[in-house]
Design a protein around this motif. Sequence first.
Motif, PDB file in Angstrom:
ATOM      1  N   PRO A  14      17.608  28.871  24.309  1.00  0.00           N
ATOM      2  CA  PRO A  14      18.135  30.236  24.228  1.00  0.00           C
ATOM      3  C   PRO A  14      19.660  30.302  24.279  1.00  0.00           C
ATOM      4  O   PRO A  14      20.267  31.183  23.672  1.00  0.00           O
ATOM      5  CB  PRO A  14      17.530  30.936  25.453  1.00  0.00           C
ATOM      6  CG  PRO A  14      16.423  30.090  25.897  1.00  0.00           C
ATOM      7  CD  PRO A  14      16.706  28.705  25.436  1.00  0.00           C
ATOM      8  N   HIS A  39      12.831  34.476  22.732  1.00  0.00           N
ATOM      9  CA  HIS A  39      11.619  34.832  23.470  1.00  0.00           C
ATOM     10  C   HIS A  39      10.380  34.315  22.738  1.00  0.00           C
ATOM     11  O   HIS A  39       9.510  33.678  23.336  1.00  0.00           O
ATOM     12  CB  HIS A  39      11.576  36.357  23.627  1.00  0.00           C
ATOM     13  CG  HIS A  39      10.377  36.875  24.332  1.00  0.00           C
ATOM     14  ND1 HIS A  39       9.297  37.375  23.659  1.00  0.00           N
ATOM     15  CD2 HIS A  39      10.094  36.983  25.658  1.00  0.00           C
ATOM     16  CE1 HIS A  39       8.389  37.771  24.530  1.00  0.00           C
ATOM     17  NE2 HIS A  39       8.846  37.543  25.750  1.00  0.00           N
ATOM     18  N   PHE A  95      10.074  30.467  22.679  1.00  0.00           N
ATOM     19  CA  PHE A  95       9.587  29.998  23.973  1.00  0.00           C
ATOM     20  C   PHE A  95       8.066  30.093  24.009  1.00  0.00           C
ATOM     21  O   PHE A  95       7.379  29.132  24.346  1.00  0.00           O
ATOM     22  CB  PHE A  95      10.204  30.855  25.086  1.00  0.00           C
ATOM     23  CG  PHE A  95       9.899  30.380  26.473  1.00  0.00           C
ATOM     24  CD1 PHE A  95      10.812  29.612  27.172  1.00  0.00           C
ATOM     25  CD2 PHE A  95       8.704  30.710  27.095  1.00  0.00           C
ATOM     26  CE1 PHE A  95      10.534  29.179  28.460  1.00  0.00           C
ATOM     27  CE2 PHE A  95       8.416  30.286  28.374  1.00  0.00           C
ATOM     28  CZ  PHE A  95       9.334  29.513  29.060  1.00  0.00           C
ATOM     29  N   ALA A  96       7.542  31.269  23.649  1.00  0.00           N
ATOM     30  CA  ALA A  96       6.093  31.481  23.682  1.00  0.00           C
ATOM     31  C   ALA A  96       5.362  30.550  22.715  1.00  0.00           C
ATOM     32  O   ALA A  96       4.275  30.057  23.024  1.00  0.00           O
ATOM     33  CB  ALA A  96       5.775  32.933  23.356  1.00  0.00           C
ATOM     34  N   LEU A 100      13.722  36.001  29.706  1.00  0.00           N
ATOM     35  CA  LEU A 100      13.836  36.227  28.261  1.00  0.00           C
ATOM     36  C   LEU A 100      13.200  37.559  27.867  1.00  0.00           C
ATOM     37  O   LEU A 100      13.721  38.275  27.005  1.00  0.00           O
ATOM     38  CB  LEU A 100      13.186  35.077  27.487  1.00  0.00           C
ATOM     39  CG  LEU A 100      13.868  33.714  27.612  1.00  0.00           C
ATOM     40  CD1 LEU A 100      13.022  32.629  26.963  1.00  0.00           C
ATOM     41  CD2 LEU A 100      15.258  33.743  27.013  1.00  0.00           C
ATOM     42  N   THR A 101      12.093  37.912  28.510  1.00  0.00           N
ATOM     43  CA  THR A 101      11.424  39.184  28.242  1.00  0.00           C
ATOM     44  C   THR A 101      12.311  40.359  28.628  1.00  0.00           C
ATOM     45  O   THR A 101      12.473  41.313  27.851  1.00  0.00           O
ATOM     46  CB  THR A 101      10.088  39.259  29.019  1.00  0.00           C
ATOM     47  OG1 THR A 101       9.257  38.173  28.608  1.00  0.00           O
ATOM     48  CG2 THR A 101       9.376  40.576  28.779  1.00  0.00           C
ATOM     49  N   GLN A 149      15.506  40.408  28.857  1.00  0.00           N
ATOM     50  CA  GLN A 149      16.639  40.446  27.923  1.00  0.00           C
ATOM     51  C   GLN A 149      16.263  41.197  26.644  1.00  0.00           C
ATOM     52  O   GLN A 149      17.035  42.019  26.152  1.00  0.00           O
ATOM     53  CB  GLN A 149      17.109  39.018  27.605  1.00  0.00           C
ATOM     54  CG  GLN A 149      18.216  38.930  26.587  1.00  0.00           C
ATOM     55  CD  GLN A 149      19.558  39.398  27.116  1.00  0.00           C
ATOM     56  OE1 GLN A 149      19.686  39.977  28.184  1.00  0.00           O
ATOM     57  NE2 GLN A 149      20.589  39.146  26.345  1.00  0.00           N
ATOM     58  N   VAL A 150      15.081  40.925  26.118  1.00  0.00           N
ATOM     59  CA  VAL A 150      14.631  41.637  24.911  1.00  0.00           C
ATOM     60  C   VAL A 150      14.472  43.126  25.201  1.00  0.00           C
ATOM     61  O   VAL A 150      14.932  43.977  24.431  1.00  0.00           O
ATOM     62  CB  VAL A 150      13.312  41.038  24.362  1.00  0.00           C
ATOM     63  CG1 VAL A 150      12.727  41.916  23.250  1.00  0.00           C
ATOM     64  CG2 VAL A 150      13.538  39.627  23.843  1.00  0.00           C
ATOM     65  N   ARG A 159      13.750  24.152  27.049  1.00  0.00           N
ATOM     66  CA  ARG A 159      13.560  25.602  26.998  1.00  0.00           C
ATOM     67  C   ARG A 159      14.677  26.348  27.706  1.00  0.00           C
ATOM     68  O   ARG A 159      14.863  27.537  27.479  1.00  0.00           O
ATOM     69  CB  ARG A 159      12.204  25.995  27.575  1.00  0.00           C
ATOM     70  CG  ARG A 159      11.031  25.410  26.804  1.00  0.00           C
ATOM     71  CD  ARG A 159      10.894  25.930  25.372  1.00  0.00           C
ATOM     72  NE  ARG A 159      11.690  25.218  24.395  1.00  0.00           N
ATOM     73  CZ  ARG A 159      12.076  25.688  23.220  1.00  0.00           C
ATOM     74  NH1 ARG A 159      11.787  26.901  22.854  1.00  0.00           N
ATOM     75  NH2 ARG A 159      12.768  24.954  22.390  1.00  0.00           N
ATOM     76  N   TYR A 194      10.563  32.699  31.231  1.00  0.00           N
ATOM     77  CA  TYR A 194       9.959  33.592  30.243  1.00  0.00           C
ATOM     78  C   TYR A 194      10.186  35.054  30.627  1.00  0.00           C
ATOM     79  O   TYR A 194      10.475  35.903  29.770  1.00  0.00           O
ATOM     80  CB  TYR A 194       8.465  33.292  30.110  1.00  0.00           C
ATOM     81  CG  TYR A 194       7.792  34.017  28.975  1.00  0.00           C
ATOM     82  CD1 TYR A 194       8.088  33.722  27.647  1.00  0.00           C
ATOM     83  CD2 TYR A 194       6.833  34.989  29.221  1.00  0.00           C
ATOM     84  CE1 TYR A 194       7.465  34.377  26.602  1.00  0.00           C
ATOM     85  CE2 TYR A 194       6.200  35.647  28.181  1.00  0.00           C
ATOM     86  CZ  TYR A 194       6.516  35.333  26.884  1.00  0.00           C
ATOM     87  OH  TYR A 194       5.890  35.985  25.843  1.00  0.00           O
ATOM     88  N   ALA A 252      17.677  37.382  20.643  1.00  0.00           N
ATOM     89  CA  ALA A 252      16.871  37.489  21.866  1.00  0.00           C
ATOM     90  C   ALA A 252      15.384  37.476  21.537  1.00  0.00           C
ATOM     91  O   ALA A 252      14.592  36.812  22.228  1.00  0.00           O
ATOM     92  CB  ALA A 252      17.239  38.761  22.619  1.00  0.00           C
TER      93      ALA A 252
END
Length: 133
Positions: A101, A59, A62-63, A29-30, A32-33, A97, A26, A55
């Motif tokens: 992505p 993210h 996932f959440a 992914l954060t 990356q955003v 997960r 996570y 992205a």
Amino acid sequence: MPTIREIAMHLPSITSAYLAVLALLYAVLTVQVIRLRQTNRASFGDSGSSTLRSAIRAHANFAEYVAIVALMVAMLEMSGASALRVHLLMAALLISRLLHPLGMYVAPNTLQFRICRVGGMTITIGCWSPAPC
């Protein structure tokens, strides 16, 4: 006077271990955003960037799914479900997960899209559908 029957409850240690790894994913992914928001100068929304949009959705997806699936598996573990069942469900969640992505960044209807994004979502749904429980 009736006595209250004690019910043994197990701490969700297996689920917790998988959640530690999922938290790292996570975080990736954060980052990356955040990186793409800075690159595209987009403090809100996606500024028309399909890469940033992908992205953001990876993210958010996932959440949206990890929290509920992990909670359900933790409840199973606390209720005394077998360690094998908990490992299988959490490993499937982790794999799904990781895959999802990867599929978000490729063109739709390609082999990688079907394997990663569609496969990731299918496995995720299998984790929380009534069948495995």
